[in-house]
Design an enzyme around this catalytic site. Structure first.
Site, short mmCIF file in Angstrom:
data_model
loop_
_atom_site.label_atom_id
_atom_site.label_comp_id
_atom_site.label_asym_id
_atom_site.label_seq_id
_atom_site.Cartn_x
_atom_site.Cartn_y
_atom_site.Cartn_z
N TYR A 147 0.81 -1.21 0.00
CA TYR A 147 0.00 0.00 0.00
C TYR A 147 0.85 1.27 0.00
CZ TYR A 147 -3.78 -3.22 1.33
OH TYR A 147 -4.67 -4.25 1.38
N LYS A 196 3.80 -15.32 2.47
CA LYS A 196 3.71 -16.10 1.23
C LYS A 196 5.14 -16.42 0.82
CE LYS A 196 1.13 -17.78 -2.11
NZ LYS A 196 0.28 -18.95 -1.87
N ASP A 228 -2.53 -18.24 2.40
CA ASP A 228 -3.71 -18.94 1.87
C ASP A 228 -4.19 -20.00 2.86
OD1 ASP A 228 -1.23 -19.92 1.24
OD2 ASP A 228 -1.77 -20.72 -0.71
N ASP A 252 -4.71 -6.77 6.37
CA ASP A 252 -5.93 -6.07 6.01
C ASP A 252 -7.05 -7.09 5.73
OD1 ASP A 252 -7.74 -4.20 5.15
OD2 ASP A 252 -6.70 -3.69 3.30
N ASP A 256 -10.31 -8.61 8.54
CA ASP A 256 -11.74 -8.54 8.25
C ASP A 256 -12.38 -9.92 8.27
OD1 ASP A 256 -11.77 -5.84 8.09
OD2 ASP A 256 -12.59 -5.72 6.06
#
Ligand code: NAD
Length: 361
Positions: A147, A196, A228, A252, A256
């Protein structure tokens, strides 16, 4: 002890829920002999109305004199509020981004705690939730990664091509990793670093540096998990997690996902911390303008944010335990604000909920 606490009441239900949390904080101060000095800070829509700007230098200066900040929520109804006729840099949300940046808040803490009493609000099956629900916290890096990387869109060989770069240096990783391990020391002493690393260089650096930090905390169980797999494990067996440590974008998304499994939006606190013990504490929900002024909002997310503030910024663990136990007790006794009410439980107003929590300190 003496502490200086900044209060950002904010907009919508913000002022109401902060007032309820202050009731509880005052009860803590009285019981344990502390002195909380409150400083009211303007941010968001309330600041626009008073000064024309969503964040002023005065607010930043004053915030820096505080040990921690407790915030309600900012923002209004995007369709009807005059704040959203302003250009984006002058709207309420710009104030929030601005204060996070000005205070160097790089560590975002998002707990997902499912109380046994609210299991009906959880979309997971009973056998997955188990007897006692679950209680995990995601520690997300907030100021680096994808980001904040270099980005561009340009034509390459006649084809429109967009690029975002994901970069972390070892210092950025080390400081958030230390934070996560310190938090785990106050909890069940397990850290799951999520990345990852089978694909990304940045993830392999995360593994290297967090393993170095882990070596300094021999009491803590440390493991790595691919993102994942983590996304699956959060719905397959959330009880396995204590502290999940991860970079900005993965955090992020995972936070959620985790908050969805923990049920009602009115129950979820959060924190953003800087290099020192200073932090900004706020519920994860917004300012809920649709229910403002009706005395029906759920103040528990804000009260639990205040508990996090006691634990992580003021280092008052016993007091934080006391506040969390009060929330547990009130739920066990069957009291519910309208958003979490179900047949057979006792519906109370927002201020009654605040009074009950205060009485249980
Ligand atoms: P919201 O979280 O404010 O509300 C979503 C729904 O949840 C609404 O129906 C609301 O009534 C309900 N709700 C939220 N908190 C509740 C509580 N404590 N008790 C009972 N019910 C509750 O999200 P939104 O409607 O998308 O946003 C409203 C405003 O909040 C917008 O201006 C948005 O930008 C702002 N916002 C601010 C923050 C923040 O300050 N960090 C975060 C999210 C949204």
């Amino acid at each position: 002890m003496d502490f200086r606490i900044g209060l950002i009441h904010g907009d919508g239900i913000g002022p109401e829920i902060v007032d309820e949390a202050v009731k509880v904080l005052d009860a803590v101060a009285e019981k344990y002999g502390h002195h909380f000095q409150y400083s009211n800070l303007l941010l968001g829509g309330a600041s626009i109305d008073a000064t024309g700007l969503p964040l002023t230098d005065d607010t930043v200066r004053e915030a820096k004199t505080c040990d921690a900040i407790l915030m309600g929520s900012i923002g209004g109804d995007a369709k009807t509020s005059p704040w959203y006729k302003l250009e984006p840099s002058k709207r309420p949300e710009a104030g929030l981004l601005g204060i996070r940046h000005a205070l160097g808040l790089f560590a975002n803490l998002r707990p997902a705690h499912l109380y046994r009493e609210l299991r009906d609000a959880c979309p997971l099956r009973d056998d997955i939730i188990g007897e006692d629900g679950f209680d995990l916290i995601i520690v997300r890096e907030l100021t680096g990664g994808l980001y904040f990387g270099k980005r561009e869109t340009k034509e390459v060989d006649g084809v429109l091509t967009a690029t975002d770069s994901l970069s972390y240096n070892e210092n950025e990783i080390r400081r958030i990793a230390k934070r996560a391990f310190e938090i785990a020391m106050k909890r069940r002493k397990k850290v799951t670093e999520v990345d990852k690393a089978n694909v990304l260089d940045s993830s392999r650096l995360w593994r290297k540096i967090t393993a170095e930090v882990a070596a300094e905390y021999p009491e803590i169980t440390y493991e790595n998990m691919l993102v994942d797999n983590c996304a699956m494990q959060l719905v397959r067996d959330p009880k396995q997690f204590d502290v999940i440590l991860t970079e900005n974008m993965f955090g992020d998304i995972l936070s959620d996902e985790a908050s969805m499994t923990a049920g009602s939006i009115g129950m979820l606190p959060s924190a953003s911390l800087n290099e020192t013990s200073f932090g900004l504490y706020e519920p994860t929900h917004g300012s809920a303008p649709d229910i403002a002024g009706q005395n029906i909002a759920n103040p528990i997310a804000t009260v639990l944010s205040a508990a996090m503030m006691l634990r992580y910024s003021l280092n008052l663990d016993t007091e934080a335990d006391d506040v969390e136990a009060a929330v547990q007790k009130v739920l066990t006794d069957g009291y519910r604000t309208p958003d979490i009410w179900s047949e057979g439980t006792k519906k109370v107003s927002e201020s009654e909920m605040g009074d009950l929590l205060k009485a249980n300190i």
